[in-house]
Design an enzyme around this catalytic site. Structure first.
Site, PDB file in Angstrom:
ATOM      1  N   ASP A   1       8.429  -4.379   7.288  1.00 26.60           N
ATOM      2  CA  ASP A   1       7.237  -3.962   6.548  1.00 26.60           C
ATOM      3  C   ASP A   1       6.935  -2.487   6.814  1.00 26.60           C
ATOM      4  O   ASP A   1       7.228  -1.965   7.893  1.00 26.60           O
ATOM      5  CB  ASP A   1       6.024  -4.797   6.969  1.00 26.60           C
ATOM      6  CG  ASP A   1       6.001  -6.165   6.300  1.00 26.60           C
ATOM      7  OD1 ASP A   1       6.700  -6.347   5.292  1.00 26.60           O
ATOM      8  OD2 ASP A   1       5.282  -7.051   6.798  1.00 26.60           O
ATOM      9  N   MET A   2       6.300  -1.849   5.829  1.00 18.75           N
ATOM     10  CA  MET A   2       5.864  -0.472   6.008  1.00 18.75           C
ATOM     11  C   MET A   2       4.411  -0.463   6.442  1.00 18.75           C
ATOM     12  O   MET A   2       3.596  -1.224   5.915  1.00 18.75           O
ATOM     13  CB  MET A   2       6.030   0.314   4.703  1.00 18.75           C
ATOM     14  CG  MET A   2       5.835   1.812   4.863  1.00 18.75           C
ATOM     15  SD  MET A   2       6.974   2.557   6.053  1.00 18.75           S
ATOM     16  CE  MET A   2       8.550   2.377   5.194  1.00 18.75           C
TER      17      MET A   2
ATOM     18  N   ARG B   1      11.261  -3.882  -1.113  1.00 21.23           N
ATOM     19  CA  ARG B   1      10.042  -4.443  -1.684  1.00 21.23           C
ATOM     20  C   ARG B   1       9.143  -3.273  -2.073  1.00 21.23           C
ATOM     21  O   ARG B   1       8.780  -2.449  -1.232  1.00 21.23           O
ATOM     22  CB  ARG B   1       9.326  -5.337  -0.670  1.00 21.23           C
ATOM     23  CG  ARG B   1       8.004  -5.923  -1.196  1.00 21.23           C
ATOM     24  CD  ARG B   1       7.136  -6.455  -0.062  1.00 21.23           C
ATOM     25  NE  ARG B   1       7.817  -7.520   0.680  1.00 21.23           N
ATOM     26  CZ  ARG B   1       7.645  -7.730   1.976  1.00 21.23           C
ATOM     27  NH1 ARG B   1       6.848  -6.958   2.690  1.00 21.23           N
ATOM     28  NH2 ARG B   1       8.289  -8.711   2.581  1.00 21.23           N
TER      29      ARG B   1
ATOM     30  N   THR C   1       3.143  -7.470  -6.504  1.00 18.40           N
ATOM     31  CA  THR C   1       1.913  -7.096  -7.191  1.00 18.40           C
ATOM     32  C   THR C   1       1.185  -8.335  -7.695  1.00 18.40           C
ATOM     33  O   THR C   1       1.812  -9.343  -8.010  1.00 18.40           O
ATOM     34  CB  THR C   1       2.204  -6.151  -8.371  1.00 18.40           C
ATOM     35  OG1 THR C   1       0.976  -5.770  -8.993  1.00 18.40           O
ATOM     36  CG2 THR C   1       3.103  -6.817  -9.408  1.00 18.40           C
TER      37      THR C   1
END
Length: 305
Positions: free
Chosen positions: A132-133, A182, A224
């Site tokens: 994950d960022m 992603r 989204t």
């Protein structure tokens, strides 16, 4: 108004008192609604129900910004055990991790070793792990480590955030490695010097990144809840003759369940991001900050029987 709502929820996400109360008293409300459960075992029935509908999952043990080596080691072992359980239970599930939960803020060598331990187990069981960022100040370190690990391990992906100015260049740099990416809008409060702050600008950059990534032919996740962004992706794929098996839509557990099932019925790949653990409050507030209208979906999830 959107900016004020975003700032408000981000402010709440950092409130230690509310976080403490949520961890102590709110986890029973959150479990099975906006998180899978307080541990991975309690999340398994929810994962299986989604898998039975043909919907895939990625799980994330909540918690970040770890500054204690022992806690980072425990988080690493939790991830390894989760991968082993995914394989044993034959779940159609991937794993997402935050590097700060594994020791990024302690020592880069520590988090590198922890990620290698995780990815060795993931390779053994063929489970993809997505890094994950987090906020922009940790972006370069995250991408540097991802690029390094990608040379050694196949089953590792990462996240690109549309609100950062740097993201298009990051995709250019990453794509030589054929990565699983992603794409998200982004959910941290950033300075105007490094990130778009207007909703329209973020959306336009998100569209640009979606097109750029789909045109590479590399399998991509579009994460989204925005109906206009979902429609844009569907139309773009049709115009460019991009097959439905080249990308997936990702959404949060407990939100937009009807939309998830509709997309699956239309033949799209759908994956649900299902966090688990008792450190759920900050995660939830950031999701509301990312898109304040999520609150209506979240409240429906929290109150449904």
């Amino acid at each position: 108004m959107d900016a004020l709502s975003r700032d408000f929820f981000l402010f709440l996400s950092k409130n230690r008192g509310l976080n403490y109360m949520a961890r102590r008293w709110g986890k029973s409300v959150a479990s099975g609604t906006i998180i899978g459960g307080i541990d991975f075992e309690s999340s398994i029935p929810h994962i299986k129900r989604l898998n039975e509908k043909g919907i895939q999952v990625t799980v994330d043990h909540l918690g970040e910004f770890v500054t204690d080596i022992q806690v980072a080691k425990e988080r690493t072992q939790e991830c390894i055990t989760t991968i082993q359980t995914i394989a044993a239970e034959k779940l159609d599930t991937q794993v997402s991790v935050k590097l700060t939960s594994l020791g990024l803020d302690i020592d880069i060598n520590l988090v590198r070793d922890h990620m290698r331990d995780i990815l060795r187990e993931a390779t053994k069981h063929e489970v993809l792990v997505t890094i994950d960022m987090e906020n922009e100040s940790r972006c370069q370190a995250t991408l540097d480590l991802f690029t390094e690990l990608k040379q050694e391990f196949k089953l590792v992906g990462t996240v690109i955030q549309a609100y950062l100015f740097r993201s298009e260049n990051d995709l250019n740099d990453l794509n030589e490695h054929q990565p699983f990416i992603r794409l998200v809008k982004g959910a941290y409060k950033e300075e105007a010097s490094v990130a778009h702050t207007e909703k329209q600008d973020i959306s336009e950059n998100f569209k640009k990144l979606i097109q750029k990534q789909l045109e590479t032919g590399i399998y991509t996740a579009v994460a989204t809840h925005d109906d206009s962004m979902i429609q844009y992706t569907k139309q773009l794929a049709e115009e460019l003759n991009i097959p439905k098996d080249q990308f997936e839509f990702q959404m949060l557990y407990g939100m937009r369940a009807k939309t998830q099932e509709d997309l699956k019925a239309e033949g799209y790949n759908v994956r649900i991001y299902m966090p688990y653990g008792d450190d759920w409050y900050g995660y939830f507030m950031r999701r509301l900050a990312e898109k304040p209208s999520n609150i209506s979906f979240a409240l429906k999830g929290l109150t449904k029987k």
